[in-house]
Enzyme design. Structure first.
Site, short mmCIF file in Angstrom:
data_model
loop_
_atom_site.label_atom_id
_atom_site.label_comp_id
_atom_site.label_asym_id
_atom_site.label_seq_id
_atom_site.Cartn_x
_atom_site.Cartn_y
_atom_site.Cartn_z
N CYS A 210 0.86 -1.11 0.06
CA CYS A 210 0.00 0.07 -0.07
C CYS A 210 0.93 1.24 0.00
O CYS A 210 1.89 1.23 0.81
CB CYS A 210 -0.69 0.07 1.28
SG CYS A 210 -2.02 1.35 1.31
N CYS B 44 -0.07 4.72 6.99
CA CYS B 44 -0.62 4.50 8.26
C CYS B 44 0.03 3.61 9.10
O CYS B 44 0.32 2.43 8.93
CB CYS B 44 -2.04 3.68 8.03
SG CYS B 44 -3.40 4.67 6.83
N CYS C 172 -0.76 -0.08 10.32
CA CYS C 172 -1.04 -1.12 9.46
C CYS C 172 0.06 -1.73 8.92
O CYS C 172 1.20 -1.42 8.59
CB CYS C 172 -1.82 -0.36 8.14
SG CYS C 172 -2.24 -1.63 7.10
N CYS D 1 -17.06 -8.89 3.80
CA CYS D 1 -16.46 -7.83 3.61
C CYS D 1 -15.23 -7.79 2.79
O CYS D 1 -14.23 -8.56 3.03
CB CYS D 1 -16.05 -7.43 5.18
SG CYS D 1 -17.33 -7.11 6.30
N CYS E 149 -20.08 -6.09 1.99
CA CYS E 149 -19.66 -4.57 2.29
C CYS E 149 -18.33 -4.50 1.51
O CYS E 149 -17.24 -5.34 1.43
CB CYS E 149 -19.27 -4.66 3.93
SG CYS E 149 -18.67 -2.98 4.16
N CYS F 112 -20.42 2.23 7.27
CA CYS F 112 -19.75 1.34 8.21
C CYS F 112 -18.44 2.23 8.57
O CYS F 112 -17.59 2.37 7.81
CB CYS F 112 -19.44 -0.03 7.79
SG CYS F 112 -18.41 -1.14 8.97
N ARG G 152 -19.30 -3.66 16.22
CA ARG G 152 -18.72 -5.04 16.04
C ARG G 152 -17.42 -4.90 16.71
O ARG G 152 -16.59 -3.98 16.50
CB ARG G 152 -18.53 -4.89 14.53
CG ARG G 152 -17.99 -6.26 13.75
CD ARG G 152 -17.79 -5.93 12.36
NE ARG G 152 -19.02 -5.59 11.80
CZ ARG G 152 -18.79 -5.00 10.69
NH1 ARG G 152 -17.93 -4.57 9.92
NH2 ARG G 152 -20.10 -4.47 10.38
#
Length: 396
Positions: A65, A69, A72, A109, A142, A202, A272
């Site tokens: 990626c 972040c 992550c 998801c 999702c 979400c 969740r």
């Protein structure tokens, strides 16, 4: 305990607590933890009974990626030894999703690493959504693909997506210290785009990154204002090879207090328990079911979760039941998209005062002594080596 009685009453009326009350939940002592769980459990049962919704993650594209972040394992510069692969083909993703559905998952998801999807990526995911829905009747899908450009949410909705996930993660005040390649406002914009396109929004948070109680309350109040249907609460998984690898700030009791605070602020929303529950809640996971009404089944994006059968046994042993495909997750007033008139249920954080009196009229107790950071349990952080992107059977 007057604070908890007040919060239960507000939760049953879908009335927003004051910030002082939310902070007071986080300041309760370990001696009071069962009282906190019992109180928030009343609110959870009012709106969701004893049902637990199961969700299943399929990592469509792992690693590499360009975003930075800090939390992550897939970030730019990550040295975590995770699986790295490019886009799964629709039939591969559908096969992975089917394993989760067979295990009892009601929602799949679909997640892909990256800043945000290109139009070609949206085409790929649209094909994958079609393949999953064709083979799994009634399943919810999702998508979680990063920052959305104009028109992409509408295209996903048209392809059959039911929801879109994009977490705020932390407070606006601390966001720049976690990520520098995009902004907090970018994330808010994507949640709003999903909402406007008719997708179920979400959006949630990550706890345990070194944030203060005030930061946690700030992000949960910001989420309440955005009005998502579901709020995932992640507990940081400190991967070796990431900037936050040494952040072991959570105890099981701290996690329970955070979940209780989220339930009081978002009483009628799907809360969740997401990544990190096995690492930080550990043997206290069953207590968390009294606060949250939704969990992920099996593994996460780049880490392993506990065995899917263990999840199902835990739910049954704790006296809960898996939510069936034919059951509606959200309470009727939310499922219909209508705010009730009796309380500030779906509005902004400005609607904090109920008709019963002034905000903050219940004074917060003195903050409890902050517990020492949890001992690093690196043995509980297991990199995923099975399921999507591998030749091994998934954990579902």
């Amino acid at each position: 305990m007057d604070l908890l009685n007040t919060l239960v009453d507000k939760g049953l009326r879908r009335e927003l607590p004051s910030r002082e009350e939310a902070l007071a939940v986080l300041a309760t002592s370990d001696d009071e933890i069962l009282d906190v769980v019992a109180a928030a459990g009343k609110v959870r049962r009012q709106w969701f009974g004893r049902r637990v919704k199961l969700n299943y993650l399929v990592n469509l594209k792992s690693g590499l990626c360009p975003e930075d972040c800090s939390y992550c394992s897939q970030r730019l510069g990550s040295k975590a030894e995770i699986l790295k692969y490019t886009w799964l083909k629709p039939d591969e993703a559908s096969k992975a999703a089917a394993a989760g559905v067979a295990g009892g998952a009601k929602r799949v998801c679909l997640v892909a690493s990256g800043r945000g999807p290109t139009d070609r990526d949206v085409d790929r995911v649209s094909e994958t959504i079609g393949a999953i829905k064709e083979q799994n009747e009634g399943v919810e899908v999702c998508a979680c693909l990063g920052l959305l450009s104009d028109g992409q949410a509408e295209r996903l909705r048209g392809a059959g997506a039911d929801a879109y996930n994009h977490n705020l993660n932390t407070s606006e005040a601390t966001y720049a210290g976690i990520t520098k390649t995009h902004t907090y406002a970018d994330r808010v914009d994507t949640v709003q785009k999903a909402h406007a396109a008719g997708l179920s929004a979400c959006s949630g948070l990550i706890a345990g990154m070194g944030e203060s109680d005030e930061d946690l309350v700030d992000v949960v109040y910001a989420l309440r204002e955005l009005d998502p249907d579901s709020v995932p609460v992640n507990f940081l998984i400190p991967f070796e090879g990431t900037p936050l690898a040494k952040e072991w700030n959570l105890t099981p009791q701290r996690c329970l207090r955070i979940l209780a605070m989220v339930r009081f602020v978002c009483p009628d929303v799907e809360v969740r328990i997401a990544g990190g529950r096995e690492v930080h809640l550990r043997s206290m996971q069953p207590l968390a079911l009294h606060l949250a009404n939704s969990i992920f089944l099996g593994d996460y994006l780049t880490s392993e979760g506990q065995a899917g059968k263990a999840d199902l046994d835990m739910i049954a042993d704790a006296g809960f039941e898996v939510e069936g495909a034919g059951q509606v997750t959200l309470p009727e007033h939310r499922a219909g998209g209508v705010c009730g008139s009796e309380a500030a249920a779906c509005g902004s954080a400005a609607e904090a005062c109920g008709s019963g009196g002034a905000c903050g009229s219940h004074a917060a107790p003195e903050p409890a002594e902050v517990p020492e950071a949890s001992e690093a349990r690196t043995d509980l952080v297991a990199v995923r080596r099975r399921g999507a992107g591998t030749d091994l059977a998934p954990n579902a």
